[in-house]
Structure formats: C-alpha cells, structure tokens
Design an enzyme around this catalytic site. Structure first.
Site, PDB file in Angstrom:
ATOM      1  N   ASP A  28       0.827  -1.207   0.000  1.00  0.00           N
ATOM      2  CA  ASP A  28       0.000   0.000   0.000  1.00  0.00           C
ATOM      3  C   ASP A  28       0.857   1.250   0.000  1.00  0.00           C
ATOM      4  O   ASP A  28       0.411   2.311  -0.453  1.00  0.00           O
ATOM      5  CB  ASP A  28      -0.940  -0.012   1.206  1.00  0.00           C
ATOM      6  CG  ASP A  28      -2.014  -1.082   1.041  1.00  0.00           C
ATOM      7  OD1 ASP A  28      -1.747  -2.241   1.392  1.00  0.00           O
ATOM      8  OD2 ASP A  28      -3.083  -0.752   0.507  1.00  0.00           O
TER       9      ASP A  28
HETATM   10  C1  LIG Z   1      -2.621  -4.522  -5.171  1.00  0.00           C
HETATM   11  S1  LIG Z   1      -3.577  -4.252  -3.739  1.00  0.00           S
HETATM   12  C2  LIG Z   1      -2.421  -3.630  -2.620  1.00  0.00           C
HETATM   13  C3  LIG Z   1      -2.861  -3.819  -1.166  1.00  0.00           C
HETATM   14  O1  LIG Z   1      -4.153  -3.254  -0.876  1.00  0.00           O
HETATM   15  C4  LIG Z   1      -4.839  -4.145   0.021  1.00  0.00           C
HETATM   16  O2  LIG Z   1      -5.411  -3.481   1.126  1.00  0.00           O
HETATM   17  P1  LIG Z   1      -7.029  -3.299   1.237  1.00  0.00           P
HETATM   18  O3  LIG Z   1      -7.668  -4.611   0.871  1.00  0.00           O
HETATM   19  O4  LIG Z   1      -7.245  -2.899   2.688  1.00  0.00           O
HETATM   20  O5  LIG Z   1      -7.349  -2.180   0.267  1.00  0.00           O
HETATM   21  C5  LIG Z   1      -3.775  -5.081   0.538  1.00  0.00           C
HETATM   22  O6  LIG Z   1      -2.992  -4.488   1.555  1.00  0.00           O
HETATM   23  C6  LIG Z   1      -2.975  -5.262  -0.743  1.00  0.00           C
HETATM   24  O7  LIG Z   1      -1.757  -5.878  -0.546  1.00  0.00           O
END
Ligand SMILES: CSC[C@H]1O[C@H](OP(=O)(O)O)[C@H](O)[C@@H]1O
Length: 406
Positions: free
Chosen positions: A275
């Site tokens: 992220d």
């Molecule tokens: C390619 S997605 C990157 C990252 O985003 C996700 O978080 P969330 O589901 O809370 O938006 C997850 O940390 C992924 O690794």
C-alpha cells in the site's frame, strides 16, 4: 474480462463514451456479483471508505474516475448538482481541490490514492484563470484513463519480472517444482486487472518456464480478503490452491517440507502486495504481512517478495515510521459478514435476489478491539521488490535503492 456464469473479476467498469462509473461491490463477494453506480466524488469516497472497492491501485483509479464523472455531469452535461461556481474559474478550481482533498481522506495509508489525486490537483493548479473548465475537464479525463491503462500494462510487466526473478532464484527455468504463499487480495479485484502479487502468481501459473504447482492464500482476517476474494480469483482461474487461516502459515511451511507431496511442494516464495513502499524499502501492507516476513526470515529457502507498481512508492517518506496506519472499526473484527448458511443444505442460502448475506458476531460483547488495517514490514526482511520496470534487490550495503527507479 470474460465472466463465468455471472461471475466476474472486473472490479471497475468505466464507460469512456458515456462517462459512467460502476464498481463491483466487494462486500458481497464471493456470493453475489453486483455493481454500484458511482456518479459523484462523495460516492467515490463512500465506496472506498467502506471497502466496497479496495486495493491500493483500484482505489486510486476509482477516486480519479469519480472526479471525472462528477465533472462531466457539471461541465459537459451542465447538471450542476454540486453547486460549482462555473462562472468564476478561480473559485471553481478552489471548490474542486477541496472535494479532492476530501476524497484523499477516505483511506490514508495507500499512497496510490493520494499520489493520483495530487497529480490531478497539480493539473487543476496548472490551468491558469484564463483557461476553461472544459479544458481542465479534458486534461483530468486523459489522466484518469491513462492511469487505468498504465496500471493494467504494468501488472503484466510485474508478472513477467516476478516469474524471471523466481526462475533465477530456483536455478533456472523449470528447475524446481514449488508453491507460493500470499496474503490479502492483490489480484484483478484490487487493480485494473491481472494484479500485482497475484499477478505474478497468474503469470507463473500460465508460464511454460515456471513449475508452480500450488498456491496457499491466507484468509486474511479480519476482513477476509484472502478467503473471499483471492480464493474467488484462484478458483475462477482454475489455479491449484488451498485456503489456510492466518495462524497456519508456519506449520504449513514445515509440513510441506516434511511430506514431499509432488502436488504441493515446499513453499519457496511468499509474495505480497503493498500500500506504500517508502524510500528505504519499508513497506506498509495488509495486517499480517510483517508476520509472514518474520516467518520467511526463519526459513532460508523462502524468499519474501513485495510486488507493486511504482505508483505505490513514496520517496517523500524516509522510513516506515512515518507511515500513517489506518485504524478500522472494531466491529469489522468482532463481526463477520458472509453468506448465510441454510441449515438444511449446509450451503449458502440463495434467495430470488441472490445469495443471502448476513452478519454474525464473533467477539465477546464489551471486549476492546485493536484493528489496524495494515502493518509495516522493515526493509531488512524483504528480499525483492518487483516493479514494472525491474526487480529491486538490496545492494552490498544491505539497502534498497528505490530512487534509481525514477
Ligand atoms: C494490489 S492491492 C495492494 C494492497 O491493498 C490491500 O489493502 P485493502 O484490501 O485494505 O485495500 C492489501 O494491503 C494489498 O496488498
């Protein structure tokens, strides 16, 4: 993306002619595939905040497209539902920037959203007061569709770079049968398609040069992106996979080494998304990632890979200590949302409107909850950062050089 009997992996639908935006409601997956119309920045904020759409690249794209559809309504369709002062360009620009800052506040950790929104703010500020709202709209539209197209192309490049790196580590093409472990969802549902970490898995599974035999997704409590979304994508793609709980990771690694099952060979790579990757390589990712990196550190034959496009890299931050970690509501941990099980059939009950979705409590009333959405993995525990341009590994000084990517 082709659909299988009503199933789809297309998280984002943006009609470039009609300028309309729909997102796949990921709170209803894997049981229902329903799209939500997004026609304003406020709705864009809401679907990102609620995690009806999630994934660092996907929320940046949806954020940008929500700006575009709102401006199209106000400027092109001339339905000024947002009280923009269109007869004073300077005032209009100030109003728009304020609404974009609101959008950025929806999820603070993933840098993609703020990066993309700040690029649009720079576009707004670059248009002098002698320009026009129509010209500014056209520039923002072009930026948004380019972001989407670039993300998709970059994911395939990340996939190819990841496969090449794994082949190199394993001693060459098809040198060794292996398994991969992954956490959260980093696939088509988190991006414009293919995915980042799950994109490497897709590319490896499809590659004649790679002997990937099995994938082990973690369920990824408390939101269950692994059990609900990654498992859904793996089944959709017919990729051999076995779902495990977050607490099974170490014992599974140990067991696979002992049992020597040709269909489920030892895990050689733990591949995760990101992220926010900061200048020294510290990486914010889904809660549970740091734990996996620690496990990999104690297993010399496992490489820990972070897969992400360069839009996830934040060179402004020197180390992970600066990263703001989003705290999510405690109810997302003490309550679980899913398909209601019919006690007679022992499967998810299907109504005329689709699968019945319900929520159950799993936490003791009155207990305190800590629910950080992400953790920060120190760069020392990361073996490689796979981007669309190259695979970055640490130099002789034991440090990453991410500045060299730009
Ligand atoms: C390619 S997605 C990157 C990252 O985003 C996700 O978080 P969330 O589901 O809370 O938006 C997850 O940390 C992924 O690794």
């Amino acid at each position: 993306m082709s659909s299988q009997a009503g199933k789809t992996l297309q998280a984002i639908k943006f009609d470039r002619e009609q300028v309309t935006l729909q997102i796949l409601d990921q709170l209803l997956l894997p049981y229902n595939s329903q799209y939500i119309d997004v026609s304003t920045i406020s709705t864009g904020y809401d679907v990102i905040k609620s995690m009806q759409v999630r994934g660092a690249p996907a929320i940046a794209i949806v954020g940008c497209f929500s700006i575009i559809v709102e401006l199209h309504t106000a400027i092109v369709a001339k339905q000024n539902d947002f009280q923009y002062t269109l007869n004073d360009f300077a005032v209009f620009k100030t109003q728009l920037v304020a609404r974009i800052h609101y959008l950025i506040s929806s999820r603070p950790t993933a840098v993609n959203l703020s990066n993309a929104c700040n690029e649009i703010i720079a576009l707004v500020e670059s248009h002098s007061n002698s320009s026009s709202a129509a010209a500014l709209y056209a520039a923002i539209y072009s930026y948004g569709v380019q972001l989407y197209d670039d993300d998709l192309a970059n994911n395939f490049r990340i996939g190819a770079n990841g496969v090449a790196y794994m082949n190199q580590i394993l001693g060459g093409e098809n040198a060794t049968p292996y398994s991969i472990m992954t956490v959260c969802n980093t696939g088509a549902l988190a991006t414009s398609g293919h995915g980042t970490a799950l994109g490497i898995i897709r590319s490896a599974w499809r590659s004649p040069s790679s002997d990937l035999k099995h994938v082990f997704p973690l369920e990824t409590r408390p939101y269950n992106q692994g059990a609900r979304l990654t498992a859904y994508e793996l089944v959709y793609e017919n990729i051999a996979a076995t779902l495990i709980t977050d607490s099974m990771a170490s014992y599974l690694i140990h067991t696979l080494k002992q049992q020597q099952d040709a269909a489920k060979p030892p895990i050689r790579f733990i591949i995760v998304g990101a992220d926010r990757i900061v200048r020294n390589g510290d990486t914010a990712n889904k809660i549970g990632t740091f734990q996996l990196a620690t496990i990999a550190e104690h297993n010399p034959d496992i490489r820990f890979i972070v897969a992400a496009p360069k839009t996830t890299i934040d060179l402004k931050m020197a180390s992970g200590a600066e990263i703001v970690i989003e705290q999510r509501p405690g109810a997302e941990l003490t309550q679980v949302t899913g398909g209601v099980i019919d006690p007679v059939t022992s499967s998810v009950r299907v109504l005329e409107t689709g699968a019945e979705i319900g929520k159950v409590g799993v936490g003791a009333p009155g207990i305190s909850v800590w629910n950080p959405a992400f953790d920060v993995t120190p760069y020392q525990l990361i073996d490689a950062i796979v981007t669309e341009d190259k695979v970055v590994v640490k130099g002789p000084d034991g440090k990453f050089d991410l500045v060299g990517l730009f």
